[in-house]
Design a protein around this motif. Structure first.
Motif, PDB file in Angstrom:
ATOM      1  N   GLN A 183       0.824  -1.195   0.000  1.00  0.00           N
ATOM      2  CA  GLN A 183       0.000   0.000   0.000  1.00  0.00           C
ATOM      3  C   GLN A 183       0.861   1.249   0.000  1.00  0.00           C
ATOM      4  N   VAL A 184       1.768   1.337   0.943  1.00  0.00           N
ATOM      5  CA  VAL A 184       2.684   2.467   1.031  1.00  0.00           C
ATOM      6  C   VAL A 184       3.994   2.053   0.379  1.00  0.00           C
ATOM      7  N   GLN A 185       4.384   2.766  -0.645  1.00  0.00           N
ATOM      8  CA  GLN A 185       5.575   2.402  -1.399  1.00  0.00           C
ATOM      9  C   GLN A 185       6.385   3.622  -1.807  1.00  0.00           C
ATOM     10  N   VAL A 186       7.681   3.452  -1.885  1.00  0.00           N
ATOM     11  CA  VAL A 186       8.547   4.353  -2.611  1.00  0.00           C
ATOM     12  C   VAL A 186       9.300   3.502  -3.624  1.00  0.00           C
ATOM     13  N   VAL A 187       9.460   4.022  -4.827  1.00  0.00           N
ATOM     14  CA  VAL A 187      10.041   3.270  -5.922  1.00  0.00           C
ATOM     15  C   VAL A 187      11.124   4.099  -6.579  1.00  0.00           C
ATOM     16  N   GLU A 188      12.326   3.532  -6.655  1.00  0.00           N
ATOM     17  CA  GLU A 188      13.438   4.197  -7.316  1.00  0.00           C
ATOM     18  C   GLU A 188      13.445   3.874  -8.803  1.00  0.00           C
ATOM     19  N   SER A 189      13.920   4.823  -9.579  1.00  0.00           N
ATOM     20  CA  SER A 189      14.145   4.604 -10.995  1.00  0.00           C
ATOM     21  C   SER A 189      15.268   5.519 -11.454  1.00  0.00           C
ATOM     22  N   GLY A 190      15.809   5.233 -12.625  1.00  0.00           N
ATOM     23  CA  GLY A 190      16.826   6.082 -13.205  1.00  0.00           C
ATOM     24  C   GLY A 190      18.239   5.556 -13.133  1.00  0.00           C
ATOM     25  N   GLY A 191      18.426   4.369 -12.586  1.00  0.00           N
ATOM     26  CA  GLY A 191      19.753   3.798 -12.543  1.00  0.00           C
ATOM     27  C   GLY A 191      20.220   3.352 -13.916  1.00  0.00           C
ATOM     28  N   GLY A 192      21.475   2.963 -13.979  1.00  0.00           N
ATOM     29  CA  GLY A 192      22.016   2.504 -15.241  1.00  0.00           C
ATOM     30  C   GLY A 192      23.524   2.434 -15.216  1.00  0.00           C
ATOM     31  N   LEU A 193      24.088   2.270 -16.390  1.00  0.00           N
ATOM     32  CA  LEU A 193      25.528   2.177 -16.585  1.00  0.00           C
ATOM     33  C   LEU A 193      26.033   3.473 -17.192  1.00  0.00           C
ATOM     34  N   VAL A 194      27.008   4.079 -16.546  1.00  0.00           N
ATOM     35  CA  VAL A 194      27.600   5.316 -17.047  1.00  0.00           C
ATOM     36  C   VAL A 194      29.115   5.237 -16.940  1.00  0.00           C
ATOM     37  N   GLN A 195      29.781   6.049 -17.748  1.00  0.00           N
ATOM     38  CA  GLN A 195      31.228   6.156 -17.677  1.00  0.00           C
ATOM     39  C   GLN A 195      31.641   7.084 -16.541  1.00  0.00           C
ATOM     40  N   PRO A 196      32.844   6.915 -16.017  1.00  0.00           N
ATOM     41  CA  PRO A 196      33.326   7.864 -15.014  1.00  0.00           C
ATOM     42  C   PRO A 196      33.221   9.293 -15.525  1.00  0.00           C
ATOM     43  N   GLY A 197      32.779  10.176 -14.650  1.00  0.00           N
ATOM     44  CA  GLY A 197      32.546  11.558 -15.026  1.00  0.00           C
ATOM     45  C   GLY A 197      31.156  11.841 -15.539  1.00  0.00           C
ATOM     46  N   GLY A 198      30.380  10.810 -15.778  1.00  0.00           N
ATOM     47  CA  GLY A 198      29.031  10.974 -16.269  1.00  0.00           C
ATOM     48  C   GLY A 198      28.050  11.307 -15.173  1.00  0.00           C
ATOM     49  N   SER A 199      26.789  11.434 -15.569  1.00  0.00           N
ATOM     50  CA  SER A 199      25.726  11.836 -14.650  1.00  0.00           C
ATOM     51  C   SER A 199      24.520  10.929 -14.785  1.00  0.00           C
ATOM     52  N   LEU A 200      23.807  10.801 -13.696  1.00  0.00           N
ATOM     53  CA  LEU A 200      22.521  10.131 -13.660  1.00  0.00           C
ATOM     54  C   LEU A 200      21.617  10.880 -12.700  1.00  0.00           C
ATOM     55  N   ARG A 201      20.326  10.777 -12.929  1.00  0.00           N
ATOM     56  CA  ARG A 201      19.360  11.294 -11.976  1.00  0.00           C
ATOM     57  C   ARG A 201      18.447  10.163 -11.536  1.00  0.00           C
ATOM     58  N   LEU A 202      18.468   9.877 -10.253  1.00  0.00           N
ATOM     59  CA  LEU A 202      17.574   8.897  -9.679  1.00  0.00           C
ATOM     60  C   LEU A 202      16.301   9.567  -9.197  1.00  0.00           C
ATOM     61  N   SER A 203      15.193   8.869  -9.350  1.00  0.00           N
ATOM     62  CA  SER A 203      13.910   9.354  -8.880  1.00  0.00           C
ATOM     63  C   SER A 203      13.378   8.427  -7.807  1.00  0.00           C
ATOM     64  N   CYS A 204      12.707   9.000  -6.843  1.00  0.00           N
ATOM     65  CA  CYS A 204      12.049   8.255  -5.787  1.00  0.00           C
ATOM     66  C   CYS A 204      10.603   8.711  -5.765  1.00  0.00           C
ATOM     67  N   ALA A 205       9.728   7.899  -6.330  1.00  0.00           N
ATOM     68  CA  ALA A 205       8.317   8.235  -6.438  1.00  0.00           C
ATOM     69  C   ALA A 205       7.521   7.508  -5.368  1.00  0.00           C
ATOM     70  N   ALA A 206       6.584   8.210  -4.769  1.00  0.00           N
ATOM     71  CA  ALA A 206       5.814   7.662  -3.667  1.00  0.00           C
ATOM     72  C   ALA A 206       4.381   7.374  -4.074  1.00  0.00           C
ATOM     73  N   SER A 207       3.827   6.353  -3.457  1.00  0.00           N
ATOM     74  CA  SER A 207       2.401   6.089  -3.505  1.00  0.00           C
ATOM     75  C   SER A 207       1.947   5.744  -2.100  1.00  0.00           C
ATOM     76  N   GLY A 208       0.764   6.196  -1.748  1.00  0.00           N
ATOM     77  CA  GLY A 208       0.242   5.936  -0.423  1.00  0.00           C
ATOM     78  C   GLY A 208       0.724   6.895   0.653  1.00  0.00           C
ATOM     79  N   VAL A 209       1.688   7.716   0.331  1.00  0.00           N
ATOM     80  CA  VAL A 209       2.193   8.732   1.248  1.00  0.00           C
ATOM     81  C   VAL A 209       2.447  10.009   0.465  1.00  0.00           C
ATOM     82  N   THR A 210       2.455  11.095   1.175  1.00  0.00           N
ATOM     83  CA  THR A 210       2.854  12.376   0.611  1.00  0.00           C
ATOM     84  C   THR A 210       4.290  12.630   1.025  1.00  0.00           C
ATOM     85  N   LEU A 211       5.186  12.693   0.065  1.00  0.00           N
ATOM     86  CA  LEU A 211       6.608  12.711   0.378  1.00  0.00           C
ATOM     87  C   LEU A 211       7.033  13.942   1.152  1.00  0.00           C
ATOM     88  N   ASP A 212       6.364  15.047   0.961  1.00  0.00           N
ATOM     89  CA  ASP A 212       6.765  16.242   1.692  1.00  0.00           C
ATOM     90  C   ASP A 212       6.416  16.164   3.178  1.00  0.00           C
TER      91      ASP A 212
END
Length: 126
Positions: free
Chosen positions: A1-30
């Motif tokens: 019912q109450v979940q947080v779910v990560e996304s946005g991972g992957g394979l990158v080269q050194p010096g690269g960038s990624l943005r991870l997301s943490c999306a919520a359901s069942g709760v208000t993250l703030d």
């Protein structure tokens, strides 16, 4: 019912960038402090960053300070971890977690969080 779910991972080269997301359901993250943690193979889980409820105070582990940025988008009920200038030692499974309702500040202590995501793999390699 109450979940947080990560996304946005992957394979990158050194010096690269990624943005991870943490999306919520069942709760208000703030309404919760949100922590980011990571665990590399054979190592203990370590705190990376956190953002508090309320005023959104942030904190970063020394190993990522200046490279990672945590932010909150209340309209999307999502917390982000922007990771820049990634290094091989950043390779790990990354987890987001919502803090207990007693946590008004921001902490990288694992037991202060009670709602955990499933993890997102980040691999930094050439």
């Amino acid at each position: 019912q109450v979940q947080v779910v990560e996304s946005g991972g992957g394979l990158v080269q050194p010096g690269g960038s990624l943005r991870l997301s943490c999306a919520a359901s069942g709760v208000t993250l703030d309404d919760y402090a949100i922590g980011w943690f990571r665990q590399a193979p054979g190592k203990q889980r370590e705190g990376v960053s956190c953002i508090s409820r309320g005023d959104g105070t942030t904190y970063y582990a020394d190993s990522v300070k200046g490279r990672f940025t945590v932010s909150r988008d209340n309209a999307k009920n999502t917390v982000y971890l922007q990771m820049n200038n990634l290094k091989p030692e950043d390779t790990a499974a990354y987890y987001c977690a919502a803090g207990t309702r007693r946590l008004y500040g921001c902490s990288l202590v694992t037991f202060m969080y009670n709602i955990w995501g499933q993890g997102a793999q980040v691999t930094v390699s050439s």
